[in-house]
Write an enzyme that holds these catalytic residues in place. Structure first.
Site, PDB file in Angstrom:
ATOM      1  N   HIS A  99      42.153  27.159  39.531  1.00 19.26           N
ATOM      2  CA  HIS A  99      43.448  26.495  39.705  1.00 19.26           C
ATOM      3  C   HIS A  99      43.181  24.994  39.579  1.00 19.26           C
ATOM      4  O   HIS A  99      42.103  24.525  39.955  1.00 19.26           O
ATOM      5  CB  HIS A  99      44.036  26.680  41.099  1.00 19.26           C
ATOM      6  CG  HIS A  99      44.309  28.085  41.538  1.00 19.26           C
ATOM      7  ND1 HIS A  99      43.343  28.910  42.052  1.00 19.26           N
ATOM      8  CD2 HIS A  99      45.467  28.785  41.590  1.00 19.26           C
ATOM      9  CE1 HIS A  99      43.897  30.073  42.394  1.00 19.26           C
ATOM     10  NE2 HIS A  99      45.176  30.028  42.130  1.00 19.26           N
ATOM     11  N   ASP A 102      41.729  23.485  42.623  1.00 20.49           N
ATOM     12  CA  ASP A 102      40.350  23.876  42.964  1.00 20.49           C
ATOM     13  C   ASP A 102      39.340  22.866  42.432  1.00 20.49           C
ATOM     14  O   ASP A 102      38.283  22.658  43.029  1.00 20.49           O
ATOM     15  CB  ASP A 102      39.967  25.225  42.321  1.00 20.49           C
ATOM     16  CG  ASP A 102      40.880  26.358  42.714  1.00 20.49           C
ATOM     17  OD1 ASP A 102      41.508  26.277  43.775  1.00 20.49           O
ATOM     18  OD2 ASP A 102      40.947  27.334  41.932  1.00 20.49           O
ATOM     19  N   GLU A 230      50.954  37.783  37.340  1.00 20.02           N
ATOM     20  CA  GLU A 230      50.109  38.604  38.231  1.00 20.02           C
ATOM     21  C   GLU A 230      50.960  39.263  39.316  1.00 20.02           C
ATOM     22  O   GLU A 230      51.429  38.587  40.232  1.00 20.02           O
ATOM     23  CB  GLU A 230      49.037  37.695  38.853  1.00 20.02           C
ATOM     24  CG  GLU A 230      48.047  38.446  39.712  1.00 20.02           C
ATOM     25  CD  GLU A 230      46.921  37.544  40.235  1.00 20.02           C
ATOM     26  OE1 GLU A 230      46.472  36.630  39.501  1.00 20.02           O
ATOM     27  OE2 GLU A 230      46.498  37.768  41.378  1.00 20.02           O
ATOM     28  N   GLU A 266      45.755  43.100  39.936  1.00 25.34           N
ATOM     29  CA  GLU A 266      44.738  42.907  40.988  1.00 25.34           C
ATOM     30  C   GLU A 266      44.705  44.095  41.947  1.00 25.34           C
ATOM     31  O   GLU A 266      45.746  44.594  42.385  1.00 25.34           O
ATOM     32  CB  GLU A 266      45.046  41.614  41.756  1.00 25.34           C
ATOM     33  CG  GLU A 266      44.114  41.396  42.939  1.00 25.34           C
ATOM     34  CD  GLU A 266      44.156  39.967  43.476  1.00 25.34           C
ATOM     35  OE1 GLU A 266      44.402  39.031  42.690  1.00 25.34           O
ATOM     36  OE2 GLU A 266      43.936  39.808  44.684  1.00 25.34           O
ATOM     37  N   HIS A 269      46.416  43.689  45.412  1.00 28.08           N
ATOM     38  CA  HIS A 269      47.871  43.601  45.282  1.00 28.08           C
ATOM     39  C   HIS A 269      48.478  44.989  45.095  1.00 28.08           C
ATOM     40  O   HIS A 269      49.578  45.271  45.586  1.00 28.08           O
ATOM     41  CB  HIS A 269      48.250  42.693  44.116  1.00 28.08           C
ATOM     42  CG  HIS A 269      47.790  41.276  44.289  1.00 28.08           C
ATOM     43  ND1 HIS A 269      47.997  40.300  43.358  1.00 28.08           N
ATOM     44  CD2 HIS A 269      47.116  40.672  45.299  1.00 28.08           C
ATOM     45  CE1 HIS A 269      47.488  39.152  43.774  1.00 28.08           C
ATOM     46  NE2 HIS A 269      46.935  39.373  44.956  1.00 28.08           N
ATOM     47  N   ASP A 294      42.057  41.278  38.233  1.00 30.95           N
ATOM     48  CA  ASP A 294      41.421  40.579  39.339  1.00 30.95           C
ATOM     49  C   ASP A 294      40.749  41.630  40.209  1.00 30.95           C
ATOM     50  O   ASP A 294      41.404  42.519  40.769  1.00 30.95           O
ATOM     51  CB  ASP A 294      42.459  39.789  40.155  1.00 30.95           C
ATOM     52  CG  ASP A 294      42.666  38.378  39.614  1.00 30.95           C
ATOM     53  OD1 ASP A 294      42.124  38.079  38.521  1.00 30.95           O
ATOM     54  OD2 ASP A 294      43.350  37.575  40.276  1.00 30.95           O
ATOM     55  N   ASP A 305      45.992  40.625  52.480  1.00 30.70           N
ATOM     56  CA  ASP A 305      45.167  40.430  51.298  1.00 30.70           C
ATOM     57  C   ASP A 305      43.761  39.992  51.720  1.00 30.70           C
ATOM     58  O   ASP A 305      43.488  38.804  51.802  1.00 30.70           O
ATOM     59  CB  ASP A 305      45.856  39.346  50.442  1.00 30.70           C
ATOM     60  CG  ASP A 305      45.435  39.393  49.002  1.00 30.70           C
ATOM     61  OD1 ASP A 305      44.598  40.237  48.651  1.00 30.70           O
ATOM     62  OD2 ASP A 305      45.948  38.568  48.224  1.00 30.70           O
ATOM     63  N   ASP A 307      40.950  40.417  50.153  1.00 28.92           N
ATOM     64  CA  ASP A 307      40.153  39.916  49.019  1.00 28.92           C
ATOM     65  C   ASP A 307      38.660  40.153  49.184  1.00 28.92           C
ATOM     66  O   ASP A 307      37.836  39.240  49.012  1.00 28.92           O
ATOM     67  CB  ASP A 307      40.411  38.412  48.813  1.00 28.92           C
ATOM     68  CG  ASP A 307      41.721  38.130  48.090  1.00 28.92           C
ATOM     69  OD1 ASP A 307      42.214  39.028  47.378  1.00 28.92           O
ATOM     70  OD2 ASP A 307      42.246  37.005  48.232  1.00 28.92           O
ATOM     71  N   ASP A 337      38.380  37.961  42.101  1.00 27.26           N
ATOM     72  CA  ASP A 337      39.276  37.268  43.029  1.00 27.26           C
ATOM     73  C   ASP A 337      38.924  37.780  44.432  1.00 27.26           C
ATOM     74  O   ASP A 337      39.722  38.426  45.097  1.00 27.26           O
ATOM     75  CB  ASP A 337      40.734  37.557  42.654  1.00 27.26           C
ATOM     76  CG  ASP A 337      41.690  36.562  43.286  1.00 27.26           C
ATOM     77  OD1 ASP A 337      41.224  35.772  44.129  1.00 27.26           O
ATOM     78  OD2 ASP A 337      42.886  36.582  42.955  1.00 27.26           O
TER      79      ASP A 337
HETATM   80  C1  XUL Z   1      46.607  35.514  45.369  1.00 28.59           C
HETATM   81  C2  XUL Z   1      45.908  35.629  44.089  1.00 28.59           C
HETATM   82  C3  XUL Z   1      45.671  34.355  43.364  1.00 28.59           C
HETATM   83  C4  XUL Z   1      45.866  34.445  41.896  1.00 28.59           C
HETATM   84  C5  XUL Z   1      45.780  33.118  41.193  1.00 28.59           C
HETATM   85  O1  XUL Z   1      46.794  36.694  46.034  1.00 28.59           O
HETATM   86  O2  XUL Z   1      45.508  36.684  43.687  1.00 28.59           O
HETATM   87  O3  XUL Z   1      44.377  33.944  43.670  1.00 28.59           O
HETATM   88  O4  XUL Z   1      44.944  35.291  41.314  1.00 28.59           O
HETATM   89  O5  XUL Z   1      46.687  32.197  41.656  1.00 28.59           O
HETATM   90 CO    CO Z   2      44.523  37.223  41.966  1.00 32.15          CO
END
Ligand code: XUL
Ligand code: CO
Length: 434
Positions: A99, A102, A230, A266, A269, A294, A305, A307, A337
Site C-alpha cells: 500500500h 506502507d 478484493e 482471500e 475473507h 491472498d 480477520d 490473517d 496477506d
Molecule cells: C484486509 C486486506 C487488505 C487487502 C489490501 O482484510 O486483506 O490487506 O489485501 O488492502
Molecule cells: Co487481502
C-alpha cells in the site's frame, strides 16, 4: 547493514532435510503439470504485515520493537525498504505487494504524499533492479486515515471521493512505473454501519463510478496489468458491499466492468463470509473472474480477520484443485496477506511463517496435481454431468427449446431416477493423495 545476520538464503533441501529454515517441497524449478513451481505460485510478500505491523492488538501496543518503526519519517521508510528487500531476497520470494502508506509517509496533503511516493518509487526501482524481486501489485490505503471513516469512494462527501482518487492515481501510476502485474482495490470501509444514515444505491453508484475511473486511467497511461477488487463481507465495516465473489460479480456486471476487473480472493475473507475458500475460488473461476489470491487463514473459533499463515495441506489441496481447474492464477499470484503472531517477536519468526507457508502450498500443489493426473475425480464429475453433453441436453441449455417443448420431452421419457452424490467416496479419494 543487515537485519537478519543469522539467516542464510533459504534453499530447497528436500523432504528429508533437518534444517528448520529450508524448503522441503517448494523447489522453484520443479516442473508440475507443465509449469515450474515458481510459475504456478508467483509468491509475494505483503509489505504491511511483514514490515509495518508492530505486533499490536486491541489490548496492547506493538511487541516487535523494529528500529524502523520508531518513527514515521522518510528516513525510517528508507530503513524499512532496506530490510524489506533483504527479507524478500533471503526468502527467495519473487514478488512483493504494498500500500502507499506502507512504503512512505503520506504527509498532511495529497501534494506531499505524491512527492514522497515519487521519491520512494525511485528507491524501490533501484532495489528491484539490484535484487530481481518484482511487484505483484500495488494498492492505495483508503481505510486507515480518519478522513475515510465513512468510506472512500462511497463517502457521502464528494471531497473524500476526490482525495481517494488522488491517492489511487498516484499508486496506479507508480505501480505502472515499477512494472507491477496488478493493481488492487480493497474496499475496507466501502460499506456501512447503520442504514439509518445510509443510501445503499447512491453509494454503489459512487463505487461503480470510482472503479470505472480507475479502469479509464489504467488505459490512458498504458498500464496492461489487471485491475482487481478484493471481496470481504465485513470488518472494519459491519456491511461491506463487495461481500464475496458472487456479490462482486454482480457489482461488476451492473457497472459494465466484468471484462475489465477481476477478483483478488482471500482465504480469511471467505471464512468471514461463511464460505470455504474453495467455494470462493470456484465461484470466481466460473465467472471468468479469478485474478489473484491472498493467502492466509482465519481461526475456526474467532470471527475476525486473524490473517494467520496457512497450515492445512488438506484445505490447500482443495484450493489448489480449483486453481489448477482455472488453468492457473495467470498474471496474479499468491500474496501472503498473513502476519506472524504477537508473541513471535524474533526476526527469524518472519522466515518461519513464510517458508512454512510456501512449502505447504507446494505440498498441496503436488497432491492436487496427483489427483488431476489420477483422473478419477474429474472422471466422476464429468460422468455426473454427462447428460448435458448428449441427446437434447445441449439444445435445452442453448435456448433452442421452449418450456413447453422441454416439458413434452419429460412427458414421453421414463421418470428420472435419483443418483448418489458419493460424497464420502470422494472425500476418501482425496485423502488418499493428501
Ligand atoms: C484486509 C486486506 C487488505 C487487502 C489490501 O482484510 O486483506 O490487506 O489485501 O488492502
Ligand atoms: Co487481502
Amino acid at each position: 547493514m543487515t537485519f537478519f545476520p543469522e539467516i542464510e538464503p533459504i534453499r530447497f533441501e528436500g523432504p528429508a532435510s533437518k534444517t528448520a529454515l529450508a524448503f522441503r517441497y517448494y523447489d522453484p524449478t520443479k516442473v508440475v503439470l507443465g509449469k515450474t513451481m515458481a510459475e504456478h505460485f508467483r509468491f509475494a510478500v505483503a509489505y504491511w504485515h511483514t514490515l509495518c505491523w508492530p505486533g499490536s492488538d486491541m489490548f496492547g501496543p506493538g511487541t516487535f520493537g523494529r528500529p524502523w518503526q520508531a518513527g514515521d519519517s522518510f528516513e525510517h521508510a528508507v530503513q524499512k525498504l532496506d530490510v524489506a528487500f533483504e527479507f524478500f531476497s533471503k526468502l527467495g520470494a519473487p514478488f512483493f505487494c504494498f500500500h502507499d502508506v506502507d512504503v512512505v509517509p503520506l504527509g498532511e496533503s495529497l501534494r506531499e504524499g505524491w512527492a514522497n511516493m515519487d521519491r520512494m518509487a525511485d528507491l524501490i526501482a533501484g532495489k528491484m533492479d539490484a535484487t530481481g524481486v518484482k511487484l505483484l501489485w500495488g494498492t492505495a490505503n483508503l481505510f486507515s486515515h480518519p478522513r475515510y471513516l465513512a468510506g472512500a469512494a462511497t463517502n457521502p462527501d464528494p471531497a473524500v471521493f476526490a482525495y481517494a482518487a488522488g491517492q489511487v492515481q498516484k499508486v496506479l501510476e507508480t505501480t505502472h512505473k515499477l512494472g507491477g502485474a496488478n493493481y488492487v482495490l480493497w474496499g475496507g470501509r466501502e460499506g456501512y454501519e447503520t442504514i439509518l444514515n445510509t443510501r445503499i444505491g447512491q453509494e454503489l453508484d459512487q463505487l461503480g463510478r470510482f472503479v470505472s475511473l480507475v479502469v479509464e486511467h489504467k488505459h490512458k497511461i498504458g498500464f496492461t496489468g489487471q485491475i482487481l477488487i478484493e471481496p470481504k463481507p465485513c470488518e472494519p465495516t459491519k456491511h461491506q458491499y463487495d461481500f464475496d465473489s458472487a456479490a462482486c460479480a454482480a457489482f461488476l456486471r451492473k457497472y459494465g466492468l466484468e471484462k475489465e476487473v477481476k477478483l483478488n480472493v482471500e482465504v480469511n475473507h471467505a471464512t468471514l463470509a461463511g464460505h470455504t475458500f474453495e467455494h470462493e475460488l470456484a465461484y470466481a473461476s466460473s465467472q471468468g473472474l479469478l485474478g489473484s489470491i491472498d493467502v492466509n487463514r482465519g481461526d475456526p473459533q474467532n470471527g475476525w480477520d486473524t490473517d494467520q499463515f496457512p497450515n492445512s495441506v488438506a484445505d490447500w489441496t482443495l484450493a489448489m484443485l480449483q486453481i489448477l481447474g482455472n488453468g492457473g492464477i495467470g498474471a496474479g499470484g499468491f500474496n501472503f496477506d498473513a502476519k506472524i503472531r504477537r508473541q513471535s517477536i524474533d526476526p527469524a519468526d518472519l522466515f518461519h511463517g513464510h517458508v512454512g507457508a510456501m512449502d505447504l502450498c507446494a505440498r498441496a500443489l503436488l497432491a492436487a496435481a496427483a489427483i488431476v493426473e489420477d483422473g478419477t475425480l474429474d472422471g466422476f464429475v464429468a460422468e455426473r454431468y454427462a447428460g448435458w453433453g448428449k441427446g437434447t441436453g445441449p439444445n435445452m441449455l442453448a435456448g433452442k427449446l421452449s418450456l413447453a417443448e422441454i416439458a413434452a420431452l419429460a412427458h414421453d421419457a421414463p421418470a428420472p431416477q435419483p443418483k448418489s452424490g458419493r460424497q464420502e467416496y470422494l472425500e476418501n479419494l482425496i485423502n488418499r493423495f493428501v
